[in-house]
Write a protein that holds these residues in place. Structure first.
Motif, PDB file in Angstrom:
ATOM      1  N   GLY A   1       0.914  -1.214  -0.071  1.00  0.00           N
ATOM      2  CA  GLY A   1      -0.018   0.007  -0.057  1.00  0.00           C
ATOM      3  C   GLY A   1       0.861   1.367  -0.034  1.00  0.00           C
ATOM      4  N   ASP A   2       0.414   2.447  -0.622  1.00  0.00           N
ATOM      5  CA  ASP A   2       0.885   3.576  -0.851  1.00  0.00           C
ATOM      6  C   ASP A   2       0.524   4.475   0.255  1.00  0.00           C
ATOM      7  OD1 ASP A   2       1.898   6.008  -1.219  1.00  0.00           O
ATOM      8  OD2 ASP A   2       1.231   5.863  -3.463  1.00  0.00           O
TER       9      ASP A   2
ATOM     10  N   ASP B   1       1.195   7.634   1.005  1.00  0.00           N
ATOM     11  CA  ASP B   1       0.958   8.873   0.507  1.00  0.00           C
ATOM     12  C   ASP B   1      -0.324   8.913  -0.336  1.00  0.00           C
ATOM     13  OD1 ASP B   1       3.128   9.891   1.892  1.00  0.00           O
ATOM     14  OD2 ASP B   1       4.519   9.354   0.123  1.00  0.00           O
ATOM     15  N   HIS B   2      -1.165   7.792  -0.446  1.00  0.00           N
ATOM     16  CA  HIS B   2      -2.337   7.977  -1.275  1.00  0.00           C
ATOM     17  C   HIS B   2      -3.440   8.280  -0.354  1.00  0.00           C
ATOM     18  CE1 HIS B   2      -5.528   6.821  -3.851  1.00  0.00           C
ATOM     19  NE2 HIS B   2      -4.775   6.835  -4.816  1.00  0.00           N
ATOM     20  N   VAL B   3      -4.217   9.299  -0.783  1.00  0.00           N
ATOM     21  CA  VAL B   3      -5.025   9.924   0.139  1.00  0.00           C
ATOM     22  C   VAL B   3      -6.152   8.985   0.640  1.00  0.00           C
ATOM     23  CG1 VAL B   3      -4.157  12.311  -0.222  1.00  0.00           C
ATOM     24  CG2 VAL B   3      -6.112  11.260  -1.333  1.00  0.00           C
ATOM     25  N   ILE B   4      -6.692   8.025  -0.389  1.00  0.00           N
ATOM     26  CA  ILE B   4      -7.786   7.273   0.069  1.00  0.00           C
ATOM     27  C   ILE B   4      -7.213   6.044   0.909  1.00  0.00           C
ATOM     28  CG2 ILE B   4      -9.502   5.725  -0.959  1.00  0.00           C
ATOM     29  CD1 ILE B   4      -9.405   7.341  -3.619  1.00  0.00           C
ATOM     30  N   ASN B   5      -6.360   5.354   0.423  1.00  0.00           N
ATOM     31  CA  ASN B   5      -5.980   4.143   1.372  1.00  0.00           C
ATOM     32  C   ASN B   5      -4.888   4.356   2.572  1.00  0.00           C
ATOM     33  OD1 ASN B   5      -4.354   4.221  -1.037  1.00  0.00           O
ATOM     34  ND2 ASN B   5      -3.735   2.095  -0.302  1.00  0.00           N
ATOM     35  N   ARG B   6      -4.224   5.524   2.380  1.00  0.00           N
ATOM     36  CA  ARG B   6      -3.120   5.823   3.107  1.00  0.00           C
ATOM     37  C   ARG B   6      -2.299   4.467   3.557  1.00  0.00           C
ATOM     38  NH1 ARG B   6      -2.744  11.317   3.926  1.00  0.00           N
ATOM     39  NH2 ARG B   6      -4.855  12.311   3.595  1.00  0.00           N
ATOM     40  N   GLY B   7      -1.861   3.846   2.291  1.00  0.00           N
ATOM     41  CA  GLY B   7      -1.245   2.380   2.880  1.00  0.00           C
ATOM     42  C   GLY B   7      -1.941   1.440   3.041  1.00  0.00           C
ATOM     43  N   ALA B   8      -3.063   1.292   3.213  1.00  0.00           N
ATOM     44  CA  ALA B   8      -3.821  -0.137   3.440  1.00  0.00           C
ATOM     45  C   ALA B   8      -4.208  -0.627   2.401  1.00  0.00           C
ATOM     46  CB  ALA B   8      -5.202   0.504   4.142  1.00  0.00           C
TER      47      ALA B   8
END
Lengths: 239, 191, 839
Positions: free
Chosen positions: B76-77, B79-86
């Motif tokens: 998971g990324d 820095d991605h605003v939707i999943n925040r790494g999840a």
């Protein structure tokens, strides 16, 4: 600084992202399984499964609950397995993170004794006699990343950070949850670095969710404790 | 909580006694944890969006820059605003979708009444499929329908697919199908 | 989704019904959990206690297929207790519209009904003109804003749902009246001004013979409660595939063209006829009526297809596009019906596995045997491509030639996808495609290039390619669309996703001046308000216009800064259609003066200057506002002539409580599933949807109230697999977690059948039988329905014989029926009748 997990089972959806993320990061093979009449699979932790979401259906106060318990090594602050091993090449405590690490040298240990020493029924023996379990993703943690299971958790069930921060988070959350679940509890928070919050009687989630007395009677209290007490004569005793 | 704490103590007391004795004779200092290197350290990093459900979670793909140039990790990324790494279990297993020995890696052909696949070249496949499409289209093309209205279509070829393609691929695909005169153009959204 | 994933956190009450988000959209629970930690209530309504239910404050069980009864009861509750948002309902919905005198509803049937012809899939149809509104001399609907007129929508709504009492609803749904009340009470609190309730639904609602109307029932509730357009509200379809939003936007569906333009019908013989038919006209000065721009989008689409070959003189190539018969239907189930009847010769299964995904899979699989040829493009061999050696099939008897082409995985190529919240996001190439696999775009590009060459050869030589005797000297039939289709999406001979993305956005074809600003030919159009109907612009999908502009690839943006309203819009992260608007109908989040209903979680607010109680300049803050016109009223409460109604895509600008456009009635009505366990509909004399789509080959049998199939069956998904499982079953890590086909049933049903947990059993419908492992669980409970007991079971639809290689796990869709919804023709795979027996 000593690290801890805080695992808030009250918001776990049982998605098992953590279970797969663990295998992904560690390049662990899948087990060949069958559907045994439950979503939980594999049925138990194993040499190649360090993380397992245990699932139970329980009616509590006339209300059905589907309880999820993402089980893993607790990285005890004073780990019985480490003490029993008496071999820091095989089992050691990472001075920076507090992670209890098993190495390839666990092959040289009495695996049954190590396994029996664990109050949470975690370590598992491989075919060649080495023992394995969760390693706190120590490589990730040393490089500033969170453990794979924590990064991947959607809901905030899995948390990781400095021990005090996690303890604070756990206590704050416990206080909040108590309003809805008066029996909510943190499991052995002073003794482990993987602090679980449960809403109900911990035994409903899993037999070994809290340090197990019965396990002690079967294992550590007799064989291991005795051996520990005997100190230098341990090897003689075993023979 | 107290009860649990007590139970833990019952366990550790035995072991603690052991420590007291053994510390007399043994060095319990752990071996120094040597700085560990991440397996992703020298990998190429690209971002992607998960290909399963439509939440649109961001993931980081680590591709080896040496050897076979294959994927060594996908997670998971943060820095991605939707999943925040999840990522869910499907997203967490993306690497195994890519690096999978069960994947098709060559065009295959099954002849009429045959009981086996045979590997073929792309050129052969394109030529052969293009001819099939042209033959069927040209033989079944309807310039007008039963009412005499201009329809310029074939109903003897149908297509289903695909929500698994990128936007740009979907667009060129529908443009191709419509230019060919297909009206049986459907995909997953209908089911 | 009218809203988007992150926005779920803004909700005060989340209803999850017709979906199991915790299981199937797990990351959505990041925001459901966040909302709950902030005090929101979660309601789960499902036939089975799911992972979603396990986290809910309120769980209510309902029998599959009775959602309209359940929600209709909530409409009655909201109206009876006057919990609807009065200001919103009167101002923004068509509750005040006067319905014409031809509308009536008697014993389950609306006015204008005609039974279908025997053998035709449509069991009946309505003359929808009977449901029209009364209009004034200018064609504007007559209204009574007091909502008192007995012929107004509001009063008709009251009358319609008056029958949906708690007791009747409970008799039908099997939900106890206590549980019904708990749900109704909790959800209707969102009718208060400033409160937001949201619905998360998925295929649990669409896959019914009344699917569209279930969603309509909820939409009515959302309008009554003032939940549309606000943060934490909306009607949110949780789309199941990473780019099913995009594949729908780009019209891989027979009935539409890209950007939801209408599919072309045979009677629309010219572009003018087509545009006239689909361009709505409104004389109401308060209505923006956005679709009045229709010709700009249709002409720009034709320009994107045919480039310079599309000219005003040739109707921009309109006649080159295929046309459907006016009463024809060419949907998924129609394809396999026609194929089964030997009417289809060639078939492209592109990134799809219909042998497992479509309803009534045995019919589908038999239909495939009738094909001359099939092209199957996928990552893995699948049940579709390998149908000729599937269970019970003798390859030596199957004539079909099959081409199986290896596609690259998403991380091996570049391009964009769009999520359920309409966020378009760019993906990059990591590794190269494995082996000889190729990106789909590459395959499509090469294939059509080859086809073009064939036609080109034929056309230029006047004779066919020697191998192709059939078309010899014919030049190929009607080659114009093939030869004229613009096909220059390559860089150095290789398919280039950027070039297509730019074409989808659209170009200025000529130098154009719009509102005193000049735009050069060959530059990208900044947004769809610039598109023209004279051929001076192109756009492959008007709603994507603005996604790839001279400023760059908007979908690749990664700015993690939130907007000033701080509700999780992240306006510079990725790009959303339309115009980067993150919440659709956001003008309904403010009162007629332009002030947010909710001051804390505002979406847009009017920030123009005012003088003497009147707005003097036009300025909105927050999200990109719908339409962007002045508010309806000035600060002093006077009406403005230039204010606009918020529901800009509706002809009249109002949210539609009364929906005269659907095939099965302007108000949703409960009907039983086509296969059901009860002989009586407690609400009317009409048992099933009188307009349901029912196929009638020998492979289309149905069994209702049949003692051989006494239990309700439903299908669903699990977290670890995806759709037919083709992209998860070949993966060991996921198979470890969910290795086998299973059936979940209650302890009571297991006792009745002597079934033990974990043993293999047979689940059968009138169409087929499938072997499953029994999961005996407390999470299913028998329903008390109409005084009797109804058992329900559930099966996942992820399996198929090809993987795992044991060939022992099969598809749940062998059990399901292809009978479907009259609006969408989506099959009713969520409610059918089965039996369960020991092996």
């Amino acid at each position: 600084m000593e690290k801890s997990f805080f695992i808030d089972t009250t918001i776990c959806t049982g998605c098992r992202g953590c279970q797969v993320a663990c295998k992904q990061w560690h390049d662990l093979p899948a087990e060949s399984t069958k559907n045994l009449g439950t979503f939980q699979n594999p049925p138990d932790l194993s040499f190649v499964t360090y993380k397992l979401v245990r699932m139970k259906e329980e009616v509590i106060d006339n209300k059905l609950n589907w309880l999820f318990f993402p089980d893993q090594c607790r990285h005890c602050t004073d780990a019985p397995c480490l003490q029993v091993a008496e071999n820091t090449k095989a089992i050691y405590r990472d001075a920076d993170t507090g992670a209890i690490i098993y190495t390839i040298a666990t092959k040289e240990l009495d695996a049954d004794a190590i396994i029996d020493s664990c109050p949470y029924n975690i370590p598992r023996k491989g075919e060649d006699g080495t023992i394995s379990k969760c390693d706190m993703c120590n490589d990730r943690v040393h490089n500033g990343l969170k453990p794979a299971c924590v990064t991947t958790c959607p809901t905030g069930t899995m948390n990781f950070g400095d021990r005090q921060e996690m303890l604070d988070m756990a206590n704050k959350r416990l206080a909040e949850v108590k309003a809805k679940y008066p029996n909510a509890a943190l499991l052995n928070p002073d003794d482990v670095n993987v602090i679980y919050l449960v809403a109900h009687d911990p035994k409903l989630y899993y037999e070994y969710s809290v340090a197990s007395h019965s396990k002690v009677e079967k294992g550590i209290s007799r064989k291991v404790a005795l051996r520990k007490m005997m100190g230098p004569f341990a090897s003689l005793m075993r023979a | 909580m107290d009860l649990n704490r007590r139970e833990f103590l019952q366990v550790t007391s035995a072991a603690a006694a052991g420590v007291a004795v053994s510390t007399l004779g043994f060095d319990l200092m752990p071996v120094k944890a040597h700085a560990q290197m991440l397996k992703t350290k020298y990998a190429k990093e690209t971002t992607t969006i998960c290909c399963y459900c439509a939440v649109g979670c961001g993931a980081i793909v680590h591709t080896s820059q040496r050897g076979d140039g294959r994927v060594i990790n996908i997670e998971g990324d943060p820095d991605h605003v939707i999943n925040r790494g999840a990522l869910c279990p499907k997203g967490s297993s993306l690497k195994q979708l890519v690096e999978n020995e069960n994947r098709l890696t060559r065009p295959m052909y099954r002849a009429p009444f045959s009981d086996k696949w045979q590997a073929v070249s792309w050129d052969w496949a394109f030529e052969k499929i293009a001819h099939k499409i042209k033959e069927t289209r040209d033989a079944t093309f309807e310039a007008k329908n039963a009412k005499g209205q201009v329809v310029n279509r074939t109903t003897a070829i149908a297509s289903v697919g695909s929500a698994a393609m990128d936007n740009e691929e979907c667009w060129v695909y529908q443009a191709m199908l419509r230019a060919l005169g297909l009206v049986y153009v459907e995909h997953q959204a209908r089911i | 989704m009218t809203n988007h994933w992150i926005d779920l956190k803004n909700s005060d009450c989340i209803l999850i019904m017709g979906s199991n988000a915790a299981e199937n959209h797990p990351i959505s629970f990041k925001y459901v959990t966040e909302a709950m930690l902030n005090g929101a209530k979660l309601i789960s309504v499902d036939p089975r206690f799911t992972k979603t239910s396990s986290k809910a404050d309120i769980y209510a069980a309902l029998r599959s297929g009775t959602d309209i009864a359940f929600l209709g009861g909530m409409i009655k509750y909201v109206l009876d207790k006057e919990l609807y948002n009065k200001e919103y309902t009167a101002a923004y919905t068509n509750a005040s519209f006067i319905v014409g005198k031809d509308f009536s509803f008697k014993d389950g049937i609306f006015s204008g009904y005609t039974k279908g012809e025997k053998g035709h899939p449509s069991t009946g149809s309505y003359d929808k003109s009977k449901w029209a509104f009364e209009v004034d001399e200018k064609g504007v609907p007559k209204m009574d804003k007091t909502l008192q007129d007995p012929k107004c929508v509001f009063q008709l709504l009251k009358q319609h749902y008056d029958r949906y009492t708690l007791e009747t609803v409970s008799l039908i749904t099997g939900t106890s009246t206590e549980d019904l009340l708990k749900v109704y009470e909790a959800y209707s609190t969102t009718g208060a001004t400033g409160k937001a309730g949201t619905i998360m639904y998925a295929m649990g609602w669409t896959q019914h013979t009344v699917g569209t109307q279930i969603i309509r029932t909820m939409s009515i509730l959302q309008l009554l409660l003032g939940n549309m357009g606000v943060a934490g509200g909306g009607v949110n379809a949780l789309r199941g595939e990473s780019n099913v939003q995009g594949s729908t936007d780009h019209a891989l569906l027979w009935h539409i063209l890209p950007g939801y333009l209408k599919g072309i019908k045979a009677s629309q013989d010219t572009l003018t006829a087509y545009n006239t038919k689909w361009t709505p006209k409104s004389s109401d000065p308060l209505s923006i009526n956005w679709w009045q721009n229709y010709p700009k989008y249709s002409v720009s689409l034709l320009k994107s297809f045919f480039g310079e070959k599309a000219t005003k003189e040739n109707d921009f190539g309109y006649s080159w596009l295929p046309k459907a018969d006016d009463n024809g239907s060419y949907s998924w189930s129609d394809i396999f019906d026609a194929m089964y009847k030997d009417k289809i010769k060639g078939f492209l299964a592109w990134g799809q596995n219909p042998a497992c995904s479509g309803a009534n899979s045995s019919k589908t699989r038999k239909a495939l045997e009738k094909l001359d040829w099939m092209v199957n493009v996928n990552l893995f061999d699948n049940e579709t491509g390998s149908f000729w050696h599937g269970p019970g099939v003798d390859p030596s008897k199957v004539k079909t030639e099959v081409f199986m082409l290896p596609a690259a995985v998403s991380v091996e190529k570049e391009g964009s996808i769009i999520n359920s919240g309409r966020w378009m996001q760019w993906r990059y190439q990591g590794p190269k495609p494995m082996g000889d696999s190729r990106p789909d775009g590459d395959i499509i590009f090469e294939l059509f290039h080859t086809i073009k060459e064939l036609y080109h050869k034929d056309a230029s030589n006047g004779k066919a390619n020697k191998k192709d005797k059939k078309n010899k000297a014919k030049g190929g039939v009607f080659p114009e669309p093939i030869l004229n289709l613009k096909w220059d999406y390559e860089t150095s001979g290789v398919y280039d996703a950027h070039k297509v993305a730019k074409q989808i956005n659209g170009y200025f074809i000529k130098d154009v001046t719009i509102k005193d600003k000049g735009y050069k030919a060959g530059t990208l159009v900044p947004n769809f308000t610039m598109l023209q109907d004279d051929g001076s612009t192109s756009s492959g999908c008007w709603i994507y216009c603005g996604s790839y502009t001279e400023e760059g690839n908007m979908s690749a943006r990664r700015d993690t800064q939130d907007a000033p309203n701080n509700i999780g819009l992240y306006p510079k992260f990725a790009w959303a259609w339309p115009l980067n608007r993150r919440i659709i109908y956001n003008r309904a989040s403010v009162n007629p003066k332009g002030e947010p209903w909710n001051k804390d979680k505002w979406v847009v607010k009017f920030a123009g200057e005012q003088k003497d109680g009147k707005w003097t300049t036009n300025k909105w803050e927050g999200d990109v506002p719908d339409g962007g016109a002045f508010p309806l009223e000035n600060p002093d409460g006077t009406k403005r002539d230039d204010g606009k109604n918020p529901f800009i895509m509706q002809k009249d600008g109002y949210g539609q409580i009364y929906g005269p456009g659907l095939a099965d009635g302007p108000f949703p009505e409960h009907y039983e599933p086509l296969e059901c366990p009860v002989e009586k509909n407690y609400l009317s004399g009409q048992l099933v949807n009188p307009t349901a789509i029912v196929y009638s080959t020998d492979e289309d049998s149905h069994a209702t109230c049949d003692p051989r199939f006494p239990f309700v069956g439903t299908t669903y998904r699990v977290c670890e697999h995806w759709q037919t499982g083709l992209m998860t079953r070949p993966q060991a890590w996921l198979m470890e977690l969910q290795p086998q086909m299973f059936v979940e049933m209650s302890e009571e049903l297991a006792a009745l059948r002597g079934i033990k947990n974990g043993e293999r059993v047979k689940v059968s419908s009138v169409r087929a039988a499938v072997e499953c492992t029994a999961i005996v669980t407390k999470r299913f409970k028998p329903f008390k329905v109409g005084g009797g007991v109804v058992h329900q079971v559930g099966v996942p639809w992820h399996f198929g014989w090809r993987w795992p290689e044991s060939r022992a796990e099969e598809s749940a869709n062998l059990l399901t029926s292809s009978a479907g919804d009259p609006n969408t023709r989506i099959p009713e795979t969520k409610a059918f009748m089965v039996n369960v027996t020991k092996l």
